[in-house]
Write a protein that holds these residues in place. Sequence first.
Motif, PDB file in Angstrom:
ATOM      1  N   CYS A 101      25.214  -9.989 -11.266  1.00 39.70           N
ATOM      2  CA  CYS A 101      24.327 -11.134 -11.046  1.00 39.70           C
ATOM      3  C   CYS A 101      23.050 -10.681 -10.345  1.00 39.70           C
ATOM      4  O   CYS A 101      23.090  -9.956  -9.361  1.00 39.70           O
ATOM      5  N   SER A 102      21.932 -11.114 -10.854  1.00 41.70           N
ATOM      6  CA  SER A 102      20.630 -10.823 -10.254  1.00 41.70           C
ATOM      7  C   SER A 102      19.758 -12.076 -10.225  1.00 41.70           C
ATOM      8  O   SER A 102      18.528 -11.983 -10.275  1.00 41.70           O
ATOM      9  N   ALA A 103      20.399 -13.245 -10.151  1.00 45.13           N
ATOM     10  CA  ALA A 103      19.648 -14.507 -10.145  1.00 45.13           C
ATOM     11  C   ALA A 103      18.622 -14.526  -9.026  1.00 45.13           C
ATOM     12  O   ALA A 103      17.481 -14.949  -9.226  1.00 45.13           O
ATOM     13  N   CYS A 104      18.999 -14.067  -7.849  1.00 49.62           N
ATOM     14  CA  CYS A 104      18.077 -14.079  -6.707  1.00 49.62           C
ATOM     15  C   CYS A 104      16.895 -13.142  -6.940  1.00 49.62           C
ATOM     16  O   CYS A 104      15.754 -13.480  -6.631  1.00 49.62           O
ATOM     17  N   VAL A 105      17.177 -11.981  -7.493  1.00 50.59           N
ATOM     18  CA  VAL A 105      16.120 -10.998  -7.768  1.00 50.59           C
ATOM     19  C   VAL A 105      15.162 -11.551  -8.813  1.00 50.59           C
ATOM     20  O   VAL A 105      13.936 -11.464  -8.666  1.00 50.59           O
ATOM     21  N   VAL A 112      10.110  -9.316  -4.026  1.00 52.39           N
ATOM     22  CA  VAL A 112      10.424  -8.498  -2.851  1.00 52.39           C
ATOM     23  C   VAL A 112      11.875  -8.011  -2.845  1.00 52.39           C
ATOM     24  O   VAL A 112      12.211  -7.093  -2.105  1.00 52.39           O
ATOM     25  N   LEU A 113      12.723  -8.624  -3.666  1.00 53.32           N
ATOM     26  CA  LEU A 113      14.120  -8.203  -3.733  1.00 53.32           C
ATOM     27  C   LEU A 113      14.246  -7.050  -4.716  1.00 53.32           C
ATOM     28  O   LEU A 113      13.724  -7.106  -5.823  1.00 53.32           O
ATOM     29  N   LYS A 114      14.945  -6.003  -4.280  1.00 55.20           N
ATOM     30  CA  LYS A 114      14.991  -4.773  -5.059  1.00 55.20           C
ATOM     31  C   LYS A 114      16.243  -4.635  -5.917  1.00 55.20           C
ATOM     32  O   LYS A 114      16.383  -3.668  -6.645  1.00 55.20           O
ATOM     33  N   GLY A 115      17.179  -5.611  -5.820  1.00 57.45           N
ATOM     34  CA  GLY A 115      18.383  -5.577  -6.640  1.00 57.45           C
ATOM     35  C   GLY A 115      19.435  -4.593  -6.153  1.00 57.45           C
ATOM     36  O   GLY A 115      20.396  -4.318  -6.849  1.00 57.45           O
ATOM     37  N   ILE A 127      16.894  -3.122   0.407  1.00 54.74           N
ATOM     38  CA  ILE A 127      17.294  -4.340  -0.293  1.00 54.74           C
ATOM     39  C   ILE A 127      16.115  -5.277  -0.502  1.00 54.74           C
ATOM     40  O   ILE A 127      15.965  -5.889  -1.553  1.00 54.74           O
ATOM     41  N   VAL A 128      15.254  -5.388   0.518  1.00 57.46           N
ATOM     42  CA  VAL A 128      14.174  -6.373   0.481  1.00 57.46           C
ATOM     43  C   VAL A 128      12.935  -5.839   1.201  1.00 57.46           C
ATOM     44  O   VAL A 128      13.043  -5.133   2.196  1.00 57.46           O
ATOM     45  N   ASN A 129      11.777  -6.188   0.675  1.00 58.32           N
ATOM     46  CA  ASN A 129      10.520  -5.944   1.383  1.00 58.32           C
ATOM     47  C   ASN A 129      10.287  -7.186   2.241  1.00 58.32           C
ATOM     48  O   ASN A 129       9.689  -8.161   1.782  1.00 58.32           O
ATOM     49  N   ILE A 130      10.787  -7.172   3.444  1.00 60.86           N
ATOM     50  CA  ILE A 130      10.759  -8.345   4.323  1.00 60.86           C
ATOM     51  C   ILE A 130       9.329  -8.802   4.628  1.00 60.86           C
ATOM     52  O   ILE A 130       9.079  -9.976   4.846  1.00 60.86           O
ATOM     53  N   TYR A 131       8.393  -7.879   4.600  1.00 60.49           N
ATOM     54  CA  TYR A 131       7.002  -8.219   4.936  1.00 60.49           C
ATOM     55  C   TYR A 131       6.311  -8.990   3.815  1.00 60.49           C
ATOM     56  O   TYR A 131       5.342  -9.688   4.059  1.00 60.49           O
ATOM     57  N   GLY A 132       6.818  -8.897   2.604  1.00 60.33           N
ATOM     58  CA  GLY A 132       6.243  -9.633   1.487  1.00 60.33           C
ATOM     59  C   GLY A 132       6.930 -10.957   1.224  1.00 60.33           C
ATOM     60  O   GLY A 132       6.472 -11.761   0.411  1.00 60.33           O
ATOM     61  N   CYS A 133       8.038 -11.204   1.914  1.00 56.01           N
ATOM     62  CA  CYS A 133       8.832 -12.420   1.675  1.00 56.01           C
ATOM     63  C   CYS A 133       8.102 -13.653   2.202  1.00 56.01           C
ATOM     64  O   CYS A 133       7.596 -13.657   3.316  1.00 56.01           O
ATOM     65  N   SER A 134       8.070 -14.691   1.379  1.00 56.28           N
ATOM     66  CA  SER A 134       7.413 -15.940   1.782  1.00 56.28           C
ATOM     67  C   SER A 134       8.415 -16.969   2.290  1.00 56.28           C
ATOM     68  O   SER A 134       8.044 -18.080   2.611  1.00 56.28           O
ATOM     69  N   THR A 135       9.697 -16.611   2.342  1.00 53.88           N
ATOM     70  CA  THR A 135      10.808 -17.485   2.760  1.00 53.88           C
ATOM     71  C   THR A 135      10.797 -18.842   2.061  1.00 53.88           C
ATOM     72  O   THR A 135      11.010 -19.867   2.673  1.00 53.88           O
TER      73      THR A 135
END
Length: 155
Positions: A101-105, A112-115, A127-135
């Motif tokens: 499953c890669s629905a989130c990616v 920003v999610l690397k799968g 796992i994630v580029n936290i600095y690019g995440c817009s939440t």
Amino acid sequence: TEHKAGEIADDLAGFIAGKGYKAISQSDTGLVADDVFNDETKESVLPHKTVALLGGLGWIGKNNLLITPEYGAAQCLGTVLTDAPLETVLHEPPFPKCGRCSACVNICERKVLKGKIWSISVSRDEIVNIYGCSTRLKCLVHCSRTQIYKKRNIK
């Protein structure tokens, strides 16, 4: 919801302290030290999801969120640290059950999610580029485990 989870943790810490034990709520109001959360690195000394993972509540998904069998990623966590004599059960942290499953990616607009699958040896930055995440939390909502919970419980 996060504020309410913090209030519940504060109340629980107060209850435990009232029984004569040390108890610290890891809520915004329960922790007063400036070095608990680092705004620059966006890291906490002891994140709620680490406590939940080690407590056997779930696993870290490809969205870098705690995923539980019952709620998927749709939960807010609170943590209380205490010296109260509580029963403990030792176990290994559960391995992620995301599978293919890669629905989130796929739903992440900022990509920003690397799968990457979480493991004890994988860093958050893998796992994630936290600095690019817009939440925007689309990764939470579209998680297949969250969708199962939603279909089962929300009408």
